[in-house]
Write a protein that holds these residues in place. Structure first.
Motif, short mmCIF file in Angstrom:
data_model
loop_
_atom_site.label_atom_id
_atom_site.label_comp_id
_atom_site.label_asym_id
_atom_site.label_seq_id
_atom_site.Cartn_x
_atom_site.Cartn_y
_atom_site.Cartn_z
N ALA A 16 0.86 -1.19 0.00
CA ALA A 16 0.00 0.00 0.00
C ALA A 16 0.89 1.23 0.00
CB ALA A 16 -0.91 0.00 1.22
N PRO A 17 0.51 2.28 -0.73
CA PRO A 17 1.38 3.46 -0.79
C PRO A 17 1.42 4.27 0.51
CG PRO A 17 -0.63 3.83 -2.05
CD PRO A 17 -0.64 2.39 -1.62
N ASP A 18 0.35 4.22 1.30
CA ASP A 18 0.31 4.95 2.56
C ASP A 18 -0.27 4.01 3.63
OD1 ASP A 18 -0.76 6.58 4.79
OD2 ASP A 18 -0.15 8.28 3.53
N ILE A 19 0.56 3.53 4.51
CA ILE A 19 0.16 2.53 5.50
C ILE A 19 -0.87 3.08 6.47
CG2 ILE A 19 0.99 0.98 7.32
CD1 ILE A 19 1.91 0.38 4.35
N GLU A 20 -0.64 4.28 6.98
CA GLU A 20 -1.57 4.84 7.96
C GLU A 20 -2.94 5.09 7.34
OE1 GLU A 20 -1.43 7.93 11.68
OE2 GLU A 20 0.04 8.17 10.08
N ASP A 21 -2.99 5.67 6.14
CA ASP A 21 -4.27 5.89 5.46
C ASP A 21 -4.99 4.57 5.20
OD1 ASP A 21 -3.97 8.62 5.45
OD2 ASP A 21 -3.53 8.77 3.29
N THR A 22 -4.24 3.56 4.79
CA THR A 22 -4.84 2.25 4.50
C THR A 22 -5.44 1.64 5.75
OG1 THR A 22 -3.38 1.86 2.61
CG2 THR A 22 -4.35 -0.08 3.66
N CYS A 23 -4.68 1.59 6.83
CA CYS A 23 -5.20 1.01 8.08
C CYS A 23 -6.40 1.79 8.58
CB CYS A 23 -4.09 0.95 9.13
SG CYS A 23 -2.80 -0.26 8.74
N LEU A 49 -9.81 -7.86 12.38
CA LEU A 49 -11.26 -8.02 12.39
C LEU A 49 -11.49 -9.29 13.18
CD1 LEU A 49 -14.03 -6.99 11.47
CD2 LEU A 49 -13.83 -8.49 9.48
N GLY A 50 -11.86 -9.13 14.46
CA GLY A 50 -11.91 -10.30 15.34
C GLY A 50 -10.51 -10.88 15.44
N GLY A 51 -10.37 -12.16 15.14
CA GLY A 51 -9.06 -12.82 15.20
C GLY A 51 -8.30 -12.79 13.89
N ALA A 52 -8.88 -12.21 12.84
CA ALA A 52 -8.20 -12.15 11.53
C ALA A 52 -7.31 -10.92 11.47
CB ALA A 52 -9.22 -12.11 10.40
N CYS A 53 -6.08 -11.12 10.99
CA CYS A 53 -5.10 -10.03 10.92
C CYS A 53 -4.56 -9.94 9.49
CB CYS A 53 -3.96 -10.32 11.89
SG CYS A 53 -2.73 -9.01 11.98
N VAL A 54 -4.49 -8.71 8.97
CA VAL A 54 -3.93 -8.44 7.65
C VAL A 54 -2.84 -7.39 7.83
CG1 VAL A 54 -4.38 -7.59 5.32
CG2 VAL A 54 -6.12 -8.94 6.52
N HIS A 55 -1.71 -7.61 7.16
CA HIS A 55 -0.59 -6.67 7.22
C HIS A 55 -0.49 -5.89 5.91
CE1 HIS A 55 1.97 -8.38 10.67
NE2 HIS A 55 0.77 -8.96 10.74
N PHE A 56 0.05 -4.68 6.00
CA PHE A 56 0.35 -3.86 4.83
C PHE A 56 1.78 -3.35 4.95
CE2 PHE A 56 -4.25 -3.54 5.29
CZ PHE A 56 -4.67 -3.84 4.01
N TRP A 57 2.50 -3.38 3.84
CA TRP A 57 3.85 -2.82 3.78
C TRP A 57 3.87 -1.70 2.76
CZ3 TRP A 57 6.66 -3.19 -0.80
CH2 TRP A 57 6.17 -4.09 -1.75
N LEU A 108 -9.44 1.25 -0.68
CA LEU A 108 -8.92 2.50 -1.20
C LEU A 108 -7.73 2.33 -2.13
CD1 LEU A 108 -6.88 4.42 1.48
CD2 LEU A 108 -7.37 1.98 1.53
N ASN A 109 -7.06 1.18 -2.09
CA ASN A 109 -5.92 0.93 -2.97
C ASN A 109 -6.30 0.15 -4.22
OD1 ASN A 109 -3.85 2.08 -1.23
ND2 ASN A 109 -4.32 0.39 0.14
N GLY A 110 -7.58 -0.26 -4.31
CA GLY A 110 -8.05 -1.02 -5.47
C GLY A 110 -8.07 -2.52 -5.27
N TYR A 111 -7.72 -3.00 -4.06
CA TYR A 111 -7.75 -4.44 -3.80
C TYR A 111 -9.19 -4.92 -3.66
CZ TYR A 111 -2.74 -4.66 -2.84
OH TYR A 111 -1.38 -4.61 -2.94
N ASN A 112 -9.46 -6.11 -4.18
CA ASN A 112 -10.75 -6.76 -4.03
C ASN A 112 -10.83 -7.37 -2.64
OD1 ASN A 112 -13.29 -7.84 -4.86
ND2 ASN A 112 -12.28 -9.81 -5.19
N ILE A 113 -11.88 -7.05 -1.90
CA ILE A 113 -12.11 -7.68 -0.61
C ILE A 113 -13.48 -8.34 -0.66
CG2 ILE A 113 -10.54 -6.35 0.84
CD1 ILE A 113 -12.69 -4.39 1.45
N ARG A 114 -13.55 -9.57 -0.19
CA ARG A 114 -14.80 -10.34 -0.24
C ARG A 114 -15.14 -10.78 1.17
NH1 ARG A 114 -16.54 -14.02 -5.14
NH2 ARG A 114 -18.59 -14.65 -4.40
#
Length: 121
Positions: A16-23, A49-57, A108-114
Motif C-alpha cells: 500500500a502506498p500509505d500505511i496509515e491511510d490504508t489502516c 477483524l476479530g481474530g483475523a489479521c492483515v498486514h500492509f507494507w 482505497l488501494n483497489g484491492y478486491n475484498i470479499r
C-alpha cells in the motif's frame, strides 16, 4: 523425520502506498481495529477483524493479483456498514450453492475484498 509443524495464524501482507491511510480506511469504513503501525511515518502496519489479521507494507499495490476473503458471522451488518461508508461494492450480496452468502468490495488501494457468511447448507 516426521515432526508436525503447528501454525496458529497466517498473515496475508499487501503493498500500500500509505500505511496509515490504508489502516485507517479499514477502521473507519469497515470497523476493523489497528493492531500496530511501525515506523515514523509508518512503513508497516496491521489491522484486525476479530481474530483475523492483515498486514500492509509500504509499496505499490499489485492489483488483480491479490484479494482478501473474510469469513464473518453477520454479512448483512458488514454490507450495511460498507454501504453507509460509501465503500465501493463490486458485487452485491448473493447466496451461492456452496452454502455461502457473499459480497465483494474494493478498498482505497483497489484491492478486491470479499466477505462471506456460512448459511448452514
Amino acid at each position: 523425520m516426521s515432526e508436525t509443524v503447528n501454525c496458529t495464524a497466517v498473515y496475508p501482507t499487501f503493498a500500500a502506498p500509505d500505511i496509515e491511510d490504508t489502516c485507517n480506511w479499514y477502521v473507519d469504513k469497515l470497523g476493523f481495529t489497528i493492531r500496530f503501525l511501525w515506523g515514523d511515518p509508518p512503513t508497516h502496519g496491521a489491522i484486525l477483524l476479530g481474530g483475523a489479521c492483515v498486514h500492509f507494507w509500504k509499496g505499490a499495490p499489485q492489483l488483480n493479483e491479490n484479494w482478501l476473503y473474510f469469513d464473518i458471522d453477520d454479512l448483512d451488518a458488514m454490507y450495511q456498514r460498507a454501504r453507509e461508508n460509501a465503500v465501493e461494492i463490486s458485487r452485491e450480496p448473493e447466496t451461492y450453492p456452496w452454502g455461502m452468502r457473499e459480497f465483494n468490495a474494493v478498498d482505497l488501494n483497489g484491492y478486491n475484498i470479499r466477505f462471506g457468511q456460512h448459511m448452514g447448507v
